[in-house]
Design a protein around this motif. Sequence first.
Motif, PDB file in Angstrom:
ATOM      1  N   LEU A   8      -3.463  -0.234  -6.735  1.00  0.00           N
ATOM      2  CA  LEU A   8      -4.297  -0.168  -5.752  1.00  0.00           C
ATOM      3  C   LEU A   8      -5.716  -0.972  -6.050  1.00  0.00           C
ATOM      4  O   LEU A   8      -6.875  -1.858  -5.677  1.00  0.00           O
ATOM      5  CB  LEU A   8      -4.243   1.078  -4.922  1.00  0.00           C
ATOM      6  CG  LEU A   8      -2.599   1.136  -3.982  1.00  0.00           C
ATOM      7  CD1 LEU A   8      -3.198   2.337  -3.213  1.00  0.00           C
ATOM      8  CD2 LEU A   8      -2.710  -0.322  -2.564  1.00  0.00           C
ATOM      9  N   ALA A   9      -6.222  -0.029  -7.217  1.00  0.00           N
ATOM     10  CA  ALA A   9      -7.446  -0.076  -7.740  1.00  0.00           C
ATOM     11  C   ALA A   9      -7.230  -1.945  -8.164  1.00  0.00           C
ATOM     12  O   ALA A   9      -8.399  -1.959  -8.429  1.00  0.00           O
ATOM     13  CB  ALA A   9      -7.675   0.163  -9.106  1.00  0.00           C
ATOM     14  N   ALA A  10      -6.151  -2.252  -9.170  1.00  0.00           N
ATOM     15  CA  ALA A  10      -6.568  -3.623  -9.325  1.00  0.00           C
ATOM     16  C   ALA A  10      -6.679  -4.894  -7.888  1.00  0.00           C
ATOM     17  O   ALA A  10      -7.432  -5.424  -8.732  1.00  0.00           O
ATOM     18  CB  ALA A  10      -5.420  -3.496 -10.491  1.00  0.00           C
ATOM     19  N   THR A  41       0.903  -1.426   0.212  1.00  0.00           N
ATOM     20  CA  THR A  41       0.021   0.449  -0.095  1.00  0.00           C
ATOM     21  C   THR A  41       0.659   1.497   0.143  1.00  0.00           C
ATOM     22  O   THR A  41       0.036   2.151  -0.274  1.00  0.00           O
ATOM     23  CB  THR A  41      -0.846   0.237   1.081  1.00  0.00           C
ATOM     24  OG1 THR A  41      -0.306   0.470   2.430  1.00  0.00           O
ATOM     25  CG2 THR A  41      -2.329  -1.438   1.109  1.00  0.00           C
ATOM     26  N   ARG A  42       2.122   0.662   0.660  1.00  0.00           N
ATOM     27  CA  ARG A  42       2.292   1.973   0.769  1.00  0.00           C
ATOM     28  C   ARG A  42       3.378   2.435  -0.180  1.00  0.00           C
ATOM     29  O   ARG A  42       3.846   3.898  -1.095  1.00  0.00           O
ATOM     30  CB  ARG A  42       3.851   2.409   1.783  1.00  0.00           C
ATOM     31  CG  ARG A  42       3.471   2.528   2.781  1.00  0.00           C
ATOM     32  CD  ARG A  42       5.063   2.674   4.304  1.00  0.00           C
ATOM     33  NE  ARG A  42       5.587   1.243   4.054  1.00  0.00           N
ATOM     34  CZ  ARG A  42       4.777   0.517   4.883  1.00  0.00           C
ATOM     35  NH1 ARG A  42       4.518   0.277   5.879  1.00  0.00           N
ATOM     36  NH2 ARG A  42       6.366  -0.423   5.000  1.00  0.00           N
ATOM     37  N   THR A  43       4.032   1.395  -1.476  1.00  0.00           N
ATOM     38  CA  THR A  43       4.851   1.401  -2.715  1.00  0.00           C
ATOM     39  C   THR A  43       3.791   1.711  -4.007  1.00  0.00           C
ATOM     40  O   THR A  43       4.664   1.810  -5.225  1.00  0.00           O
ATOM     41  CB  THR A  43       5.922   0.535  -2.663  1.00  0.00           C
ATOM     42  OG1 THR A  43       5.347  -0.571  -2.359  1.00  0.00           O
ATOM     43  CG2 THR A  43       7.028   0.856  -1.416  1.00  0.00           C
ATOM     44  N   ALA A  44       3.086   1.094  -3.930  1.00  0.00           N
ATOM     45  CA  ALA A  44       1.851   0.863  -5.256  1.00  0.00           C
ATOM     46  C   ALA A  44       1.682   2.057  -6.280  1.00  0.00           C
ATOM     47  O   ALA A  44       1.183   2.909  -4.459  1.00  0.00           O
ATOM     48  CB  ALA A  44       0.752  -0.010  -4.996  1.00  0.00           C
ATOM     49  N   SER A  45       0.877   1.823  -6.485  1.00  0.00           N
ATOM     50  CA  SER A  45       0.854   3.102  -7.366  1.00  0.00           C
ATOM     51  C   SER A  45      -0.986   3.665  -7.815  1.00  0.00           C
ATOM     52  O   SER A  45      -1.378   2.169  -7.123  1.00  0.00           O
ATOM     53  CB  SER A  45       0.608   3.322  -9.331  1.00  0.00           C
ATOM     54  OG  SER A  45       0.233   1.710  -9.718  1.00  0.00           O
ATOM     55  N   ARG A  46      -1.812   4.216  -7.729  1.00  0.00           N
ATOM     56  CA  ARG A  46      -2.743   3.797  -8.211  1.00  0.00           C
ATOM     57  C   ARG A  46      -4.106   2.468  -8.636  1.00  0.00           C
ATOM     58  O   ARG A  46      -5.005   2.560  -8.224  1.00  0.00           O
ATOM     59  CB  ARG A  46      -3.947   5.767  -8.192  1.00  0.00           C
ATOM     60  CG  ARG A  46      -4.978   5.533  -7.428  1.00  0.00           C
ATOM     61  CD  ARG A  46      -5.968   6.707  -8.246  1.00  0.00           C
ATOM     62  NE  ARG A  46      -4.808   7.983  -7.773  1.00  0.00           N
ATOM     63  CZ  ARG A  46      -5.226   9.408  -8.140  1.00  0.00           C
ATOM     64  NH1 ARG A  46      -5.190   9.444  -8.395  1.00  0.00           N
ATOM     65  NH2 ARG A  46      -4.551  10.306  -7.185  1.00  0.00           N
ATOM     66  N   GLU A  47      -3.695   2.660  -9.710  1.00  0.00           N
ATOM     67  CA  GLU A  47      -4.108   1.892 -10.568  1.00  0.00           C
ATOM     68  C   GLU A  47      -3.709   0.953  -9.793  1.00  0.00           C
ATOM     69  O   GLU A  47      -4.408  -0.803 -10.435  1.00  0.00           O
ATOM     70  CB  GLU A  47      -3.190   1.949 -12.201  1.00  0.00           C
ATOM     71  CG  GLU A  47      -3.561   3.069 -12.507  1.00  0.00           C
ATOM     72  CD  GLU A  47      -3.594   3.814 -11.846  1.00  0.00           C
ATOM     73  OE1 GLU A  47      -2.336   3.907 -11.300  1.00  0.00           O
ATOM     74  OE2 GLU A  47      -3.701   5.486 -12.516  1.00  0.00           O
TER      75      GLU A  47
END
Length: 406
Positions: free
Chosen positions: A270-272, A262-268
């Motif tokens: 996280l949505a995936a 959650t700290r390193t992932a992009s918004r896309e």
Amino acid sequence: MSSVSPASDNAAASLDDVLVGEAVLGVYRQMFAALARDSGAVVDDPELVDVAETLLAAFADAGEDGLSREQMRYVCRRYPAEVFENRLRVLKGLGAVREVFPKPNQLRYRASFTSVVGLMFVRRMMLDGGQSEMHRLLALEQLNVADPRMTPEQARDGADGLARAFRLWSVELVTLTNGTIEELREQAPKLWGTEEILLRAERLHGAILRRWPQLDRTCTDLRAAIYAYGDASRRAAARLSDSAGTTRNLTLLPPETWRTFTRTASREDLAAVLDGFVFDAPAPWHEPSAVVTAVEDGPRATPPRPAPPRPSVPDPGLSGDTGSDTAAAERLRGLAEQILRGHDAIAVEDVLAHDWATARRMLADLSSIHLHPELPYRLVWSDGLAVRPEGSPTWVSPGRFERTDR
């Protein structure tokens, strides 16, 4: 003559040392030739190891005649030519592949037995991180101790080697325990069979000390290393067990992995993760502070208390006073007449406001009017549910508020 002989003796000793060192290096080169990218580096592509393993398997099937260069290329035909040539050059340079007869223009080659054994050793190390090798080493040392031909010097060397291995193993386990849980899970095979290894090591320690009591200092170092390994493995296993939770399922990702994601992932990304999941949206009027207050003010489980003693006087029964509040009833009656506006019934959705805070208060008042025993009004709901994504409120259950005295 006496002045010359020491020099010649020193030269002979130095030459012997060089020859012994070269023999040791020669074995090492043959053992790890399959893992070498060149004469001084380790491979960084698994395909290069596959080429070496394919060649060694072909040499095993070829027998004493060996293989020619064309046959080796045919066996490795699914690999690019430059990859094959590079691997053959490295294997020949390190002694894993040699000429059948050392003569010019040699066309046939044979493989080194040491290289095959070394590759098998590496494969076993990949499976359990050295556990099986430690079992084999302890079993071999136990047989050596029982051999009447074994000398105290050999026993000392074996005990020193085992103590060194256990100390290094303990340091690695302590590092894993204090590191990330992801790395500890990857190295979990190093914790398998710990109790059996400890039992074998203690038996070996006792056998050496009984046969050669003069090796007490060496056995003390070995025993300390064994105990250090036992403590480190138990701490690592305890942390690994705690990370698995109550399910004891090590295949589930630990919380540290989710937090890192959650700290390193992009918004896309996280949505995936939530793609395909459907959640019930929380009520908009439930503020976080209100939820916290409700949890704190909720009833707590208390131990049952004994019933108080019953009075000796007769029980007069329930009082006739129901405690009705006339002012509250008049307020609710006036609100009901204001909502109906002279009609006998009205749809509930027509009297709800667009904002949830006002609509919530209105529904609370209508429910109070409906439940009041002295007021001639009631709420009637249907079983349907209408969803209006663009409306407010976004969902409506059809119902009506009506009089009951007409």
